[in-house]
Design an enzyme around this catalytic site. Structure first.
Site, mmCIF file in Angstrom:
data_model
loop_
_atom_site.group_PDB
_atom_site.id
_atom_site.type_symbol
_atom_site.label_atom_id
_atom_site.label_comp_id
_atom_site.label_asym_id
_atom_site.label_seq_id
_atom_site.Cartn_x
_atom_site.Cartn_y
_atom_site.Cartn_z
ATOM 1 N N GLU A 29 33.173 -26.136 -63.886
ATOM 2 C CA GLU A 29 32.980 -27.556 -63.196
ATOM 3 C C GLU A 29 31.497 -27.729 -63.863
ATOM 4 O O GLU A 29 30.584 -27.093 -63.703
ATOM 5 C CB GLU A 29 33.005 -27.209 -61.710
ATOM 6 N N GLU A 81 33.887 -21.837 -55.975
ATOM 7 C CA GLU A 81 32.684 -21.775 -55.209
ATOM 8 C C GLU A 81 32.886 -20.940 -54.022
ATOM 9 O O GLU A 81 32.454 -21.535 -52.836
ATOM 10 C CB GLU A 81 31.994 -23.034 -54.828
HETATM 11 C C1 GAL Z 1 31.297 -28.951 -56.243
HETATM 12 C C2 GAL Z 1 32.813 -28.399 -55.771
HETATM 13 C C3 GAL Z 1 33.507 -29.694 -55.803
HETATM 14 C C4 GAL Z 1 33.055 -31.092 -55.441
HETATM 15 C C5 GAL Z 1 31.523 -31.370 -56.172
HETATM 16 C C6 GAL Z 1 31.035 -32.311 -56.031
HETATM 17 O O1 GAL Z 1 30.324 -28.113 -55.965
HETATM 18 O O2 GAL Z 1 33.307 -27.405 -56.367
HETATM 19 O O3 GAL Z 1 34.556 -29.452 -55.225
HETATM 20 O O4 GAL Z 1 32.561 -30.903 -54.196
HETATM 21 O O5 GAL Z 1 30.766 -30.137 -55.973
HETATM 22 O O6 GAL Z 1 29.668 -32.425 -56.647
#
Ligand code: GAL
Length: 799
Positions: free
Chosen positions: A491, A414
């Site tokens: 993710e 991100e």
């Molecule tokens: C994402 C991020 C992660 C964590 C996650 C929590 O956007 O890449 O590191 O923060 O959100 O939902």
């Protein structure tokens, strides 16, 4: 090909017998006998400094985990509110006179962060990145024989906040001392690839880069050893150039896969005048894989989904201090769930994680950065980007590229540059750095902007694989919007839950609101989140929502659930005293939340039938009973012997549910296939708390001062039924050949320290982590709590 094999065999016999290895390199663990001081004293770099009053300890060490949770700590709630600051380590050591003609290197696997190192008062250098492995050459500054050397390490983690999650502080990974001859194989100098693999044969290529100064009378021998240590192929090359290319062909190779993680070893020997003057052995696995824009991922020609989870590097109550058994336990719990891949969010991992993944059969997405030039927290790595990112990325790839488990590199998570044109230039630069060192694996980046036209990292055209974080709503149309591209969910989910906590009703989905400054709207006063998979961050989804989509389309090569385990820090959606995350499928102590069994029912073929919640409610209360099951076409539930109905999953359902008026007793479930019973399970109403039960995950451990036994502490009623809602304080006493290393209970809000001889259980469960001493014998664990029958457990620690 056949000729080449015979030639290889010939060379193997020709060389093996005359080359002896007694002068080759020595790699010693350098973890014991350190002194530590929490604070700063710049004179501690001097050789003559008096450290006699400093604390003695062995590495790996994380000083933050020993501290107190406090929201006033500058680390902030994002890092779990544990203290950071500055610390010093020193170690005295001798180097034998016989090493006078040698090179001696110190290898740090990782120090968080801003480490600076001195040997005998000479400054060796600084390494800001807290996750990178690095080496210093001690040779010019060493004293030999009985004379003492002293190494001093300053660690500065006071530049807070510098992370969005718990980092730990100190020399939290292993340290090694490597002694070589003057002519040696440099660190990370060989790259092993398998350019040709099929069921009948494989070619193993070894590319070694030696420094220009190397004497050209040398030979380099490469041998392949199977898992029994038998040599199955070898070759010898004259060192004519700085780059040596060797190829060895194997017939009927055993391929590496997640279900059959077969490993070979490659042994390299540098030979001068018939003497082995250096040797280096590395693990390799023979496998091939591909991503296809229509068919997704395949390993060794067999299509499969990447069923991954993201993991941060802390080991819960142990903090970030590396312990192989702790990592192994985490991976075993995930393997039992059916998980086959790990994303190292968002940094280079401990080498031991990669070794375990090679051995246990996990695919790895090895990630480099959480930010580039643009920061995410005030003092994070963006401050070091300009000076260090090239070296750090190169070192990560060089260190890790021989691991068969790694299937992709991620150049960032991100990254904020995806929103402007610097995403194009930096994206290209980083991909180029990776490709120069490894062109065998795809490079991706975990993108949070799913619009192909707006995302500059995607627009760079440099990525081999589109990694999308969340945005499951665009998956179905991915092929239309990203023509010809391959995709992986880097993710996913960010669903939230507290183990053992249930809010009724369970059949509506709640998202954490967009205004991230406020706690979950209508959140619970005790800062719990319901464990019915029905709460998620607004940018994510429940577990079921995304898995249904990933499951449906072949072109979706897989996913990485955020996260496998809860981790310290980032306690979305609550404010203090929440101090650890709610995202895990498994809680911080390693106890599965219920959704673990949804994955197990989907990701494995072993029979699963899991019903929840517990069965201690108010009479008359309406309770939602969920069941996760597989290998069956229906489940029937019975309350105190009376059927409450037969349920079947329809369409893409992943669970079934009954809404029942609660009455105490026994809730039983039976799964059936074609009318035959597959599995039976039940939850039983518990009476008053009566006694403590201790159960060890392993009742025999190694007496090496490192091994661990994880003891689950449960509170039971008189009839041995677990009491689900008790939060009582339990006091421990550990005697014999072990120590109580840490305690936990998986609660996200418990501010009592992890390093303690007492801890509350949470929703009926607690954890005591026992570590062996280096002397074999019995370890006796006693647990006592007011008003409860105490418990005693003996585990064996053996050589
Ligand atoms: C994402 C991020 C992660 C964590 C996650 C929590 O956007 O890449 O590191 O923060 O959100 O939902």
């Amino acid at each position: 090909m056949r000729l080449c094999y015979l030639y290889t065999l010939f060379l193997m016999f020709f060389v093996v017998d005359f080359a002896s290895a007694q002068n080759a390199r020595k790699t010693e663990n350098f973890n014991t006998g350190w002194k530590f001081f929490l604070g700063d004293d710049t004179t501690a770099k001097q050789a003559k400094y008096d450290d006699s009053r400093w604390r003695k300890l062995d590495l790996p060490h994380d000083w933050s985990i020993e501290g107190k949770f406090d929201d006033k700590n500058p680390t902030t709630q994002a890092e779990g509110g544990l203290p950071a600051g500055k610390g010093w380590y020193r170690k005295n050591f001798v180097i034998p006179a016989s090493s006078k003609s040698k090179n001696v290197f110190i290898d740090f696997d990782g120090v968080y962060h801003n480490s600076e190192v001195w040997i005998n008062g000479h400054y060796l250098g600084k390494r800001p990145n807290g996750y990178i492995s690095f080496r210093y050459d001690l040779t010019p500054y060493l004293k030999f024989g009985a004379r003492q050397n002293v190494i001093a390490v300053r660690v500065d983690n006071s530049d807070q906040p510098n992370s969005r999650w718990y980092t730990g502080s100190g020399i939290y990974r292993n340290v090694w001392l490597t002694t070589t001859n003057k002519t040696y194989l440099p660190q990370w100098s060989s790259f092993i690839t398998t350019p040709q693999v099929d069921q009948q044969s494989a070619t193993i290529n070894i590319r070694t880069v030696l420094p220009g100064s190397v004497n050209r009378e040398l030979k380099l021998k490469a041998s392949i050893l199977d898992d029994k240590g038998e040599v199955v192929g070898a070759t010898v090359s004259a060192v004519k150039d700085t780059v040596i290319q060797q190829g060895i062909q194997l017939n009927n190779p055993q391929l590496w896969s997640v279900n059959h993680p077969y490993l070979y070893k490659v042994k390299l020997q540098l030979i001068a005048a018939d003497q082995v003057i250096d040797d280096y052995t590395t693990t390799t696995g023979i496998r091939y894989f591909s991503f296809d824009a229509d068919k997704g991922f395949s390993l060794n020609g067999v299509p499969m989904k990447i069923l991954g989870v993201c993991l941060h590097h802390d080991q819960g109550a142990l903090g970030t201090a590396v312990n192989v058994r702790a990592i192994e336990r985490q991976l075993q719990i995930l393997k039992d769930m059916g998980c086959n891949a790990i994303r190292t969010a968002h940094n280079p991992p401990a080498p031991e994680l990669l070794d375990l993944c090679d051995k246990m059969g996990f695919l790895i997405m090895d990630e480099a950065f959480d930010m580039w030039k643009k920061k995410k927290s005030k003092h994070d790595y963006h401050e070091d980007w300009g000076e260090w990112h090239v070296k750090d990325l190169q070192d990560q790839v060089l260190r890790d590229r021989n691991h068969p488990s790694i299937f992709a590199w991620s150049i960032g998570n991100e990254i904020r540059e995806q929103f402007d044109s610097t995403g194009v230039s930096i994206g290209r630069e980083l991909v180029k750095i990776v490709k120069q060192l490894d062109s065998t694996r795809p490079v991706t980046s975990a993108l949070s902007d799913a619009d192909p036209k707006r995302n500059f990292i995607y627009q760079s055209g440099a990525l081999d694989l589109v990694g999308l974080n969340y945005h499951q709503e665009v998956y179905a149309d991915f092929q239309k919007n990203y023509p010809g591209q391959k995709i992986i969910g880097t993710e996913n989910m960010s669903a939230l839950a507290t183990r053992g906590h249930y809010d009724m009703p369970s059949d509506s989905i709640r998202r954490w609101p967009k205004d991230s400054k406020t706690p979950l709207k209508d959140g619970n006063v005790d800062f719990t989140v319901s464990a019915y998979d029905n709460v998620s961050a607004y940018w994510g989804s429940t577990h079921e929502e995304t898995w249904k989509i990933i499951k449906e389309y072949d072109f979706l090569s897989g996913l990485f659930v955020w996260t496998g385990f809860d981790y310290i820090g980032e306690p979305t959606p609550y404010l203090w005293p929440a101090r650890s995350s709610y995202f895990g499928i498994v809680d911080l102590a390693g106890f599965p939340k219920d959704v673990y069994y949804m994955y197990q029912s989907e990701w494995t073929s072993k029979p699963v039938l899991h019903i929840f919640p517990h069965w201690n409610w108010k009479p008359g209360q309406l309770i939602d009973v969920w069941a996760y099951y597989n290998n069956a076409d229906e489940v029937e539930a019975f309350l105190n012997g009376k059927s409450i109905g037969v349920k079947k999953k329809n369409g893409d359902d992943l669970h079934v549910m009954w809404r029942v008026k609660y009455e105490p007793g026994i809730l039983k479930a039976v799964s059936r296939r074609n009318g035959e019973v597959v599995m039976t399970t039940q939850v039983v109403t518990a009476g008053a708390p009566y006694k403590i039960q201790l159960k060890a995950d392993r009742s025999k451990i190694k007496a090496d001062g490192k091994d661990l036994s994880y003891i689950t502490v449960s509170v039971l009623d008189k009839n041995n039924v677990p009491v689900p809602d008790v939060n009582q304080l339990v006091k421990f006493k550990v005697t014999g050949r072990g120590i109580l290393k840490a305690v936990d209970n998986g609660s996200q809000t418990d501010l009592d320290p992890f390093v303690s001889n007492q801890h509350r259980v949470f929703n009926g469960l607690g954890l005591a982590i026992i570590q062996s001493k280096s002397v074999a014998g019995e370890i006796i664990i006693k647990a006592a709590a007011d008003g409860l029958q105490s418990a005693r457990l003996i585990i064996e620690s053996a050589r």
